[in-house]
Write an enzyme that holds these catalytic residues in place. Structure first.
Site, PDB file in Angstrom:
ATOM      1  N   CYS A   1      54.450  75.524 -19.779  1.00 57.78           N
ATOM      2  CA  CYS A   1      55.244  74.297 -19.977  1.00 57.78           C
ATOM      3  C   CYS A   1      55.480  74.033 -21.461  1.00 57.78           C
ATOM      4  O   CYS A   1      54.763  74.522 -22.313  1.00 57.78           O
ATOM      5  CB  CYS A   1      54.479  73.119 -19.389  1.00 57.78           C
ATOM      6  SG  CYS A   1      53.870  73.420 -17.744  1.00 57.78           S
TER       7      CYS A   1
ATOM      8  N   ARG B   1      59.349  79.910 -23.147  1.00 58.38           N
ATOM      9  CA  ARG B   1      57.976  79.791 -22.613  1.00 58.38           C
ATOM     10  C   ARG B   1      57.959  79.861 -21.098  1.00 58.38           C
ATOM     11  O   ARG B   1      56.916  79.905 -20.488  1.00 58.38           O
ATOM     12  CB  ARG B   1      57.336  78.490 -23.095  1.00 58.38           C
ATOM     13  CG  ARG B   1      57.093  78.448 -24.598  1.00 58.38           C
ATOM     14  CD  ARG B   1      56.744  77.041 -25.044  1.00 58.38           C
ATOM     15  NE  ARG B   1      55.502  76.590 -24.479  1.00 58.38           N
ATOM     16  CZ  ARG B   1      54.349  76.539 -25.167  1.00 58.38           C
ATOM     17  NH1 ARG B   1      54.348  76.902 -26.422  1.00 58.38           N
ATOM     18  NH2 ARG B   1      53.251  76.118 -24.621  1.00 58.38           N
TER      19      ARG B   1
ATOM     20  N   TRP C   1      56.323  74.524 -15.750  1.00 48.69           N
ATOM     21  CA  TRP C   1      56.063  75.805 -15.064  1.00 48.69           C
ATOM     22  C   TRP C   1      55.105  75.433 -13.953  1.00 48.69           C
ATOM     23  O   TRP C   1      53.940  75.155 -14.189  1.00 48.69           O
ATOM     24  CB  TRP C   1      55.411  76.753 -16.063  1.00 48.69           C
ATOM     25  CG  TRP C   1      55.454  78.196 -15.772  1.00 48.69           C
ATOM     26  CD1 TRP C   1      56.548  79.000 -15.719  1.00 48.69           C
ATOM     27  CD2 TRP C   1      54.328  79.053 -15.517  1.00 48.69           C
ATOM     28  NE1 TRP C   1      56.175  80.301 -15.460  1.00 48.69           N
ATOM     29  CE2 TRP C   1      54.837  80.368 -15.320  1.00 48.69           C
ATOM     30  CE3 TRP C   1      52.971  78.867 -15.419  1.00 48.69           C
ATOM     31  CZ2 TRP C   1      54.022  81.458 -15.054  1.00 48.69           C
ATOM     32  CZ3 TRP C   1      52.156  79.953 -15.163  1.00 48.69           C
ATOM     33  CH2 TRP C   1      52.677  81.238 -14.969  1.00 48.69           C
TER      34      TRP C   1
ATOM     35  N   ASN D   1      50.681  69.490 -20.164  1.00 46.89           N
ATOM     36  CA  ASN D   1      50.476  70.932 -19.964  1.00 46.89           C
ATOM     37  C   ASN D   1      49.019  71.114 -19.581  1.00 46.89           C
ATOM     38  O   ASN D   1      48.143  70.433 -20.103  1.00 46.89           O
ATOM     39  CB  ASN D   1      50.737  71.709 -21.268  1.00 46.89           C
ATOM     40  CG  ASN D   1      52.211  71.785 -21.603  1.00 46.89           C
ATOM     41  OD1 ASN D   1      53.052  71.393 -20.780  1.00 46.89           O
ATOM     42  ND2 ASN D   1      52.526  72.260 -22.779  1.00 46.89           N
ATOM     43  N   GLY D   2      48.751  72.032 -18.674  1.00 47.79           N
ATOM     44  CA  GLY D   2      47.375  72.329 -18.318  1.00 47.79           C
ATOM     45  C   GLY D   2      47.125  72.042 -16.845  1.00 47.79           C
ATOM     46  O   GLY D   2      48.051  71.838 -16.067  1.00 47.79           O
TER      47      GLY D   2
ATOM     48  N   GLU E   1      51.935 100.557 -23.742  1.00 46.33           N
ATOM     49  CA  GLU E   1      52.834  99.497 -24.235  1.00 46.33           C
ATOM     50  C   GLU E   1      54.276  99.791 -23.834  1.00 46.33           C
ATOM     51  O   GLU E   1      55.008  98.886 -23.417  1.00 46.33           O
ATOM     52  CB  GLU E   1      52.697  99.372 -25.755  1.00 46.33           C
ATOM     53  CG  GLU E   1      53.705  98.466 -26.428  1.00 46.33           C
ATOM     54  CD  GLU E   1      53.673  97.018 -25.949  1.00 46.33           C
ATOM     55  OE1 GLU E   1      52.756  96.654 -25.190  1.00 46.33           O
ATOM     56  OE2 GLU E   1      54.604  96.274 -26.315  1.00 46.33           O
TER      57      GLU E   1
ATOM     58  N   LYS F   1      56.531  97.191 -21.669  1.00 46.74           N
ATOM     59  CA  LYS F   1      57.833  96.688 -22.116  1.00 46.74           C
ATOM     60  C   LYS F   1      58.866  96.877 -21.009  1.00 46.74           C
ATOM     61  O   LYS F   1      59.640  95.981 -20.705  1.00 46.74           O
ATOM     62  CB  LYS F   1      58.274  97.419 -23.380  1.00 46.74           C
ATOM     63  CG  LYS F   1      57.547  97.016 -24.622  1.00 46.74           C
ATOM     64  CD  LYS F   1      57.925  95.660 -25.178  1.00 46.74           C
ATOM     65  CE  LYS F   1      57.118  94.467 -24.856  1.00 46.74           C
ATOM     66  NZ  LYS F   1      55.719  94.352 -24.925  1.00 46.74           N
TER      67      LYS F   1
ATOM     68  N   GLU G   1      58.028  94.627 -17.710  1.00 48.56           N
ATOM     69  CA  GLU G   1      58.046  93.161 -17.792  1.00 48.56           C
ATOM     70  C   GLU G   1      59.452  92.605 -18.017  1.00 48.56           C
ATOM     71  O   GLU G   1      59.694  91.439 -17.717  1.00 48.56           O
ATOM     72  CB  GLU G   1      57.093  92.641 -18.863  1.00 48.56           C
ATOM     73  CG  GLU G   1      57.490  92.907 -20.290  1.00 48.56           C
ATOM     74  CD  GLU G   1      56.546  92.212 -21.272  1.00 48.56           C
ATOM     75  OE1 GLU G   1      56.098  91.091 -21.011  1.00 48.56           O
ATOM     76  OE2 GLU G   1      56.246  92.819 -22.312  1.00 48.56           O
TER      77      GLU G   1
ATOM     78  N   HIS H   1      44.442 114.743 -12.779  1.00 52.47           N
ATOM     79  CA  HIS H   1      43.456 114.017 -11.973  1.00 52.47           C
ATOM     80  C   HIS H   1      44.112 113.003 -11.046  1.00 52.47           C
ATOM     81  O   HIS H   1      43.481 112.044 -10.617  1.00 52.47           O
ATOM     82  CB  HIS H   1      42.456 113.313 -12.904  1.00 52.47           C
ATOM     83  CG  HIS H   1      41.703 114.255 -13.779  1.00 52.47           C
ATOM     84  ND1 HIS H   1      40.666 115.045 -13.332  1.00 52.47           N
ATOM     85  CD2 HIS H   1      41.875 114.592 -15.070  1.00 52.47           C
ATOM     86  CE1 HIS H   1      40.220 115.804 -14.321  1.00 52.47           C
ATOM     87  NE2 HIS H   1      40.928 115.544 -15.389  1.00 52.47           N
TER      88      HIS H   1
ATOM     89  N   LYS I   1      55.561  83.029 -22.418  1.00 55.98           N
ATOM     90  CA  LYS I   1      55.273  83.592 -23.740  1.00 55.98           C
ATOM     91  C   LYS I   1      53.808  83.381 -24.113  1.00 55.98           C
ATOM     92  O   LYS I   1      53.210  84.205 -24.776  1.00 55.98           O
ATOM     93  CB  LYS I   1      56.164  82.924 -24.786  1.00 55.98           C
ATOM     94  CG  LYS I   1      56.000  83.495 -26.192  1.00 55.98           C
ATOM     95  CD  LYS I   1      56.331  84.977 -26.235  1.00 55.98           C
ATOM     96  CE  LYS I   1      56.099  85.601 -27.590  1.00 55.98           C
ATOM     97  NZ  LYS I   1      56.248  87.064 -27.564  1.00 55.98           N
TER      98      LYS I   1
END
Ligand code: AGP
Length: 613
Positions: free
Chosen positions: A2, A27, A74, A100-101, A486, A490, A493, A509, A608
């Site tokens: 949020c 965000r 959010w 927020n939270g 990474e 990228k 996501e 393996h 974010k």
């Protein structure tokens, strides 16, 4: 996560708040709303969906006033809807809240309040906060005291802003735990509150950041901060070195694209003032290091999440090779519950772009409780991870708005390289040839990576050939194994294509069973100590009908015949190769996502800064 924006001053609050919320869109959110003090009342406008819907609502039903708060939500408790959107107003219409939270004890609070006659209009945990404040306002308390009483009943991590029509000359803000930051922006006869710097950077660079369990009363003349218990708190005022333009998209199509191309400057900025190239000496004053401190350290434990965790995996190699100090690396959400073997002979290094990732902060607090020295590498100025550390390195990458982390990743690698050099200097008296070579190698990096980015068209062309595949396998070895991880992150996501990073030696393996013409293999095969091993992995993939794209070193004449496509990058010292090798993977993921029409800067379900568990 949020977003919160608050304003009090001489100007109309609504446009300032709406523009601030727009700067927080990255965000992630699913509804938005504002509340403005107008003609003695609280006027609220809320809507589900993007901010554009709220802006349309405000155009249709204008609000005007000089005091207000806004929020992008959010959803955690209660589905995305207008009635669950913030702000939340109570039953009296006297007080309004954004939050927020997560109020972990909201059910028992809701039961208590309902037993006292409170009627709830939403399914949110946030609404318990506004009814609690009403309860204390009704007892005759000021908005400040009523808020403090209410906030003390909350369990969990919160960031809250509220105001009341009883005292329309002030906002009250509070931070409890790690639900994201609360920044107070200091203007001329006006003040701002935001959950993140970019929301208010165009209005002021002067900011203070609430610490956990503190409450601020903000009027147009200034602010006063106290603990939840009422004791005065003095906060350090920061001047944010970022310019407002840097928080804007400019001529780029997406923030992610802009931030990829900002990396030469970001690396220059993170190196600037920290390397004396004449004397080949590295200094990191904010780390507060000394020979005694460094000699005391037997082990370093790096903790981070997501992309920052992959950076830490690279940092392990850098610090062990250059400073010869053993390093462990843990994912924040694992470390915090693993009862880690940490003591006061260790340093715990957190890597976090936002400085507010709840799992990383919890890991830091766990480490501090066990007596470890606490370090952090952070991008967001004034964030919790920067504030609670015994020593920190600012990434100095500038605001990173795109959800997919790019310039923070490369700057954090270089920052660990600098830290390794600094630690080596303190342990070996700085006469190490390794440090001298490392310092001179660094000087070339910004130009080198600029050269790699000049090949963007080539990566775009490759993306046009690969975008329709549904699965990818990224392979790397040694210091470039984390780059395989990474590169896969990228892609997955922002394009929602399944991609997996794997240590190339592990192919036989298991993953080799996956190889066929429906799953491209991206092999990081630049010249280094394991190059020959990578070639044999490539051959294994090719003989099983795999499509192989290799990342190779310029001048490598043999690899082209062994793969379907080769991308070439300049030769750099092995320890700095991850900084170069990741760039084509960032751009490949970006172009594939754009071709697929994905929401590059705000990928679905992602935020974010992950401030909830
Ligand atoms: C990376 O592209 C993702 N956005 C995510 O993995 C991110 O790196 C992770 O959430 C950690 O964020 P931090 O660096 O702000 O702690």
């Amino acid at each position: 996560m949020c977003g919160i924006v608050g304003y009090i001053g001489m100007r109309d609050a609504a446009p300032i708040i709406l523009n601030g919320l727009k700067r927080l869109e990255y965000r992630g959110y699913d509804s938005a709303g504002i509340a403005i003090y107008q003609d003695g009342k609280i006027e609220m406008r809320r809507d589900v969906g993007k901010l554009s819907a709220l802006e349309q609502l405000v155009r249709e039903q204008p609000v005007s006033g000089r005091l207000g708060i806004g929020h992008t939500r959010w959803a955690t408790h209660g589905e995305p809807s207008a009635r669950n959107a913030h702000p939340h107003i109570g039953m009296t219409g006297n007080v309004v809240v954004v939050h927020n939270g997560i109020v972990e004890n909201y059910l028992e609070l809701r039961d208590m309040l309902q037993s006292e006659g409170a009627e709830f209009a939403s399914e949110t945990d946030t609404e318990t906060i506004v009814h609690l404040i009403e309860r204390y306002l009704a007892a005759g308390l000021s908005i400040e005291d009523a808020s403090r009483e209410a906030f003390q009943l909350l369990r969990g991590a919160q960031a809250i802003v509220t105001f009341s029509i009883n005292e329309p000359d002030r906002l009250v803000a509070c931070r409890i735990g790690n639900a994201g930051g609360v920044a107070i922006g200091v203007g001329e006869d006006e003040m701002f509150i935001a959950s993140d710097i970019p929301a208010i950077l165009e209005h002021t660079r002067r900011m203070v950041f609430l610490e956990s369990r503190t409450v601020a009363v903000v009027t147009s003349e200034g602010y006063e901060v106290k603990t939840l218990g009422g004791a005065p708190v003095i906060l350090e005022e920061h001047t944010i070195p970022w310019d407002p333009i840097s928080a804007a998209k400019g001529s780029y199509k997406h923030f992610m694209q802009k931030e990829i191309f900002e990396q030469p400057r970001a690396l220059t900025d993170t190196i600037r003032g920290r390397v004396d190239f004449e004397h080949q000496w590295v200094s990191l004053p904010e780390m507060n290091l000394s020979p005694d401190i460094v000699r005391r350290i037997s082990r370093i434990h790096i903790v981070a999440c997501g992309t920052s965790y992959y950076s830490g995996l690279i940092g392990k190699t850098l610090i062990e090779r250059i400073a010869r100090i053993p390093v462990e690396v843990s994912i924040g959400s694992e470390f915090r519950y693993a009862d880690p073997l940490i003591d006061d002979t260790m340093a715990v290094l957190a890597i976090t772009q936002s400085g507010e990732t709840v799992d990383t902060l919890a890991a830091m607090e766990e480490a501090r409780d066990k007596g470890a020295l606490l370090w952090s590498i952070v991008n967001a100025i004034g964030s919790q991870a920067m504030r609670i550390a015994d020593g920190y390195i600012a990434m100095q990458a500038g605001p990173e708005i795109g959800v997919a982390s790019t310039k923070a990743f490369t700057t954090s690698i270089v920052d660990q390289y600098l830290l390794a050099c600094c630690l080596s200097q303190f342990r070996n008296g700085g006469d190490s040839e390794m440090v001298k070579k490392a310092a001179s190698d660094l000087a070339r990096m910004p130009d080198l990576i600029g050269g790699v980015l000049d090949h963007d068209e080539e990566y775009h062309a490759l993306a046009s050939r690969l975008y329709s595949f549904s699965n990818f396998l990224y392979l790397g070895r040694g210091i470039n194994y984390p780059i395989a991880l990474e590169g896969a992150l990228k892609l997955k996501e922002i394009s929602y294509i399944h991609a997996e990073g794997y240590p190339a030696g592990e192919m036989k393996h298991g993953p080799i069973a996956l190889i066929d013409r429906h799953m491209p293999v991206l092999a990081i095969a630049t010249r280094d100590g394991v190059y020959d091993k990578m070639l044999s992995q490539i051959e294994q993939a090719k003989t099983r009908g795999g499509i192989v794209v290799a990342l190779a070193t310029e001048g490598d004449s043999q690899i082209a015949d062994k793969v379907d496509h080769a991308i070439y990058v300049p030769e750099v010292p092995e320890l700095l190769s991850p900084v170069v090798n990741v760039l084509p993977l960032q751009l490949l993921a970006y172009h594939i996502a754009v071709i697929r029409g994905a929401d590059v800067d705000q990928p679905r379900n992602l935020a974010k800064s992950v401030t909830v568990e």
